[in-house]
Write a protein that holds these residues in place. Structure first.
Motif, short mmCIF file in Angstrom:
data_model
loop_
_atom_site.label_atom_id
_atom_site.label_comp_id
_atom_site.label_asym_id
_atom_site.label_seq_id
_atom_site.Cartn_x
_atom_site.Cartn_y
_atom_site.Cartn_z
N THR A 273 -5.82 -15.47 44.76
CA THR A 273 -6.07 -14.58 45.89
C THR A 273 -4.76 -14.04 46.45
OG1 THR A 273 -8.05 -15.84 46.44
CG2 THR A 273 -7.13 -14.42 48.16
N SER A 299 -5.26 -23.45 51.45
CA SER A 299 -6.43 -23.67 50.60
C SER A 299 -6.05 -24.36 49.30
CB SER A 299 -7.12 -22.34 50.28
OG SER A 299 -6.24 -21.47 49.58
N THR A 301 -7.50 -24.17 45.29
CA THR A 301 -8.35 -23.37 44.41
C THR A 301 -8.67 -24.15 43.14
OG1 THR A 301 -7.39 -21.30 45.21
CG2 THR A 301 -8.55 -21.22 43.11
N GLY A 315 -10.98 -19.49 40.35
CA GLY A 315 -12.31 -19.93 40.78
C GLY A 315 -12.44 -20.02 42.28
N THR A 316 -13.16 -21.03 42.75
CA THR A 316 -13.49 -21.18 44.17
C THR A 316 -12.33 -21.82 44.93
OG1 THR A 316 -15.81 -21.46 43.59
CG2 THR A 316 -15.13 -22.20 45.78
N SER A 317 -12.10 -21.34 46.16
CA SER A 317 -11.08 -21.92 47.04
C SER A 317 -11.73 -22.67 48.19
CB SER A 317 -10.16 -20.83 47.59
OG SER A 317 -9.40 -20.23 46.55
N LEU A 318 -11.13 -23.80 48.56
CA LEU A 318 -11.64 -24.63 49.65
C LEU A 318 -10.54 -24.84 50.67
CD1 LEU A 318 -12.72 -25.92 46.72
CD2 LEU A 318 -13.91 -27.46 48.27
N ARG A 365 -16.03 -28.88 40.37
CA ARG A 365 -16.46 -28.72 41.76
C ARG A 365 -15.79 -29.79 42.62
NH1 ARG A 365 -21.50 -29.25 41.08
NH2 ARG A 365 -21.74 -31.42 41.78
#
Length: 431
Positions: A273, A299, A301, A315-318, A365
Motif C-alpha cells: 500500500t 499495520s 500485511t 494481501g490483507t493488512s491488519l 490469515r
C-alpha cells in the motif's frame, strides 16, 4: 584504540541502477521530533538529521499502553525451576548505539530455564552496531550504521574480537543477513536505498564486496519516502531467493544471488500500500506466506509467496494494536513468527507494546489477539530464543531489554523478572 582492518573496495565497481537526487536524503527522521531524546540517562547525539529509531516517539522511561489495550490471557503458572548449570547458559548479544552512550556490542548471557539475563562483557570498538546477524555460533556480523560499514566479530572460545570491517558502498546500513548458502553477507543500506554483497572467508571474516544494487523510486510521504530506503534483506525459506524490503518505495524486491560471482539478479517486485513504509518481514514456516510490518502504515500485511518463482503477492493488512490504535503513530518495527507457525509477534514503538496474532488458514490469515506492554519504551527489536520459550524486547529509549515467558499453547507473553539494563539497546540476538 586502534581501528580494525578495513576491507578495501578500490577495485570494485560502483552501484548499479543508481538514480539521481539521493544526496539530500534525510536518514530516518522522526516526524514531529523537536530534539534528541535521552536514552538510558545519556543525552542523545543532537544531530539535526536524527533518525526516528534514534529519537523515540516518547520521552525516555517506561510508558503505559494506551487505554483499551487488551491484557494477554495469563498462562498457567510456571513451576519454579532450579538455575541452569553453567553449561546450559546461553549467549545473548545486544547491539546498542555508541553515539547515544551505549556500550557497543554487549555480550550477555541468559538462563534458558528462568530467562534471567546477566552482563558478561562488551566490545566497544564496534561503533553503532544497530543490527546483528550470526553465522553459526562462532561469528557475528554487525552494521556500523554511522560509519557506513559492516564488521565481522569472532565470538567463539573466549572474549569477542573484531576480525575485520568492510565498506558497504552505501549510507546508513541498518540490517544484514548471512546468505542461505553461507558464503556471502547481504546488507541493507537505508540512506542510499541499496543492497550490498560481501564474500565471506572460511574463518568468517569479510572478503571483497562483490555487488551493490541500488533501488529507484519514491513514495507519497515527502519526509520519509523522497527516495529509496532499503530497511531489510532476508532469505526465503528455501534459500533460493533473497528479498529486500524498501520503506521509501513501498516495495518488496526479489533477487537471486549467484554464489559463484556474488552478483544479484532482479527477479520480481511487489508493491504494498502506497505510503505504508514497509520496514521488516518474516516468513511463515510453510514458506508460502510473508508478513510485512509497515512502519508508516501502523499495520502488518499478510502476503502470499511463491517459493518456486520468488514472487510476492500483496494481501490483507491488519492493525498492530487493538482497536486500530487511532491516529497516533506506532512505528511497527520487528516481526517474528513462532517456529510452529501458530503465532506472529510485532513490536510497536509508539504504543510501547508487543502485539500477538493467531495464525490460521495455513499461514494465510491472522487474528490480532492482544498487545502486551513491552517492559520499557520504544521497542525497536524483538526476538525469540531458539527454544521459543522466551521473547526478548530491546527497548531503546528506556535502556532495557525485557524478557517474556512465552506459553507454547496460547502464545501469550508474561514478563519474566526485572528487565536487563543497557543503554540504547536496538537489537537483541539470543543464541
Amino acid at each position: 584504540m586502534e581501528r580494525p582492518p578495513v576491507v578495501s573496495d578500490d577495485e570494485q565497481n560502483g552501484p548499479r541502477t543508481a538514480p539521481p537526487g539521493l544526496s539530500g536524503l534525510a536518514r530516518r527522521r522522526l516526524l514531529g521530533a523537536a530534539a534528541a531524546v535521552a536514552l538510558g540517562g545519556v543525552a542523545g547525539s543532537g544531530r539535526a538529521d536524527a533518525e526516528p529509531d534514534r529519537v523515540g516517539a516518547r520521552a525516555a522511561g517506561t510508558a503505559a499502553p494506551e487505554a483499551g489495550t487488551a491484557a494477554p490471557a495469563a498462562p498457567p503458572a510456571r513451576t519454579p525451576a532450579p538455575p541452569a548449570t553453567r553449561a546450559a547458559i546461553r549467549a545473548l548479544y545486544v547491539g546498542t548505539y555508541t553515539s547515544s552512550g551505549g556500550p557497543g556490542l554487549e555480550v550477555a548471557v541468559y538462563d534458558p530455564v528462568s530467562g534471567s539475563v546477566h552482563r558478561s562483557t562488551a566490545l566497544s570498538t564496534v561503533a553503532d552496531p544497530s543490527f546483528l546477524a550470526a553465522r553459526g555460533s562462532d561469528v557475528l556480523y554487525a552494521v556500523d550504521e554511522n560509519q557506513d560499514q559492516v564488521t565481522a566479530v569472532a565470538v567463539a572460545g573466549g572474549a569477542p574480537r573484531v576480525l575485520n570491517s568492510g565498506g558497504t558502498g552505501g549510507s546508513g546500513p541498518c540490517h544484514l543477513t548471512v546468505h542461505a548458502a553461507g558464503g556471502h553477507l547481504l546488507t541493507a543500506n537505508y540512506g542510499s536505498g541499496s543492497v550490498a554483497v560481501h564474500r565471506l572467508a572460511a574463518d568468517g571474516s569479510l572478503g571483497r564486496r562483490t555487488d551493490l544494487v541500488r533501488h529507484t523510486g519514491s513514495g507519497p510521504d515527502p519526509d520519509r519516502q523522497s527516495g529509496p530506503h532499503t530497511h531489510m534483506v532476508l532469505n526465503d525459506r528455501t534459500g533460493g531467493f533473497v528479498l529486500a524490503v524498501d520503506l521509501g518505495t513501498d516495495t518488496v524486491y526479489t533477487y537471486r544471488l549467484a554464489t559463484g560471482t556474488g552478483k544479484l539478479t532482479g527477479v520480481s517486485t511487489a508493491q504494498v500500500t502506497a505510503g505504508s513504509g514497509p520496514r521488516h518481514a518474516a516468513f511463515h514456516p510453510s514458506g508460502r506466506h510473508l508478513y510485512v510490518a509497515n512502519e508508516l502504515g501502523n499495520s502488518l500485511t499478510v502476503c502470499g509467496y511463491d517459493p518456486d518463482s520468488g514472487r510476492v503477492t500483496h494481501g490483507t493488512s491488519l492493525p498492530t494494536v487493538p482497536g486500530g490504535g487511532g491516529s497516533a503513530p506506532n512505528y511497527p518495527a520487528e516481526v517474528v513468527v513462532s517456529a510452529d507457525g501458530a503465532f506472529v509477534y510485532v513490536s510497536n514503538r509508539g504504543h510501547d507494546s508487543v502485539a500477538r496474532y493467531a495464525v490460521g488458514a495455513g499461514g494465510g490469515r491472522l487474528r490480532l489477539l492482544d498487545a502486551v506492554a513491552s517492559g520499557g519504551a520504544y521497542p525497536r527489536h524483538i526476538a525469540l530464543d531458539p527454544s521459543g520459550a522466551w521473547l526478548f524486547a530491546a527497548n531503546q529509549n528506556s535502556g532495557t531489554v525485557a524478557v517474556f515467558a512465552r506459553d507454547e499453547a496460547t502464545g501469550a507473553l508474561t514478563p519474566a523478572g526485572t528487565p536487563f539494563a543497557v543503554t540504547a539497546p536496538v537489537c537483541v540476538l539470543p543464541q
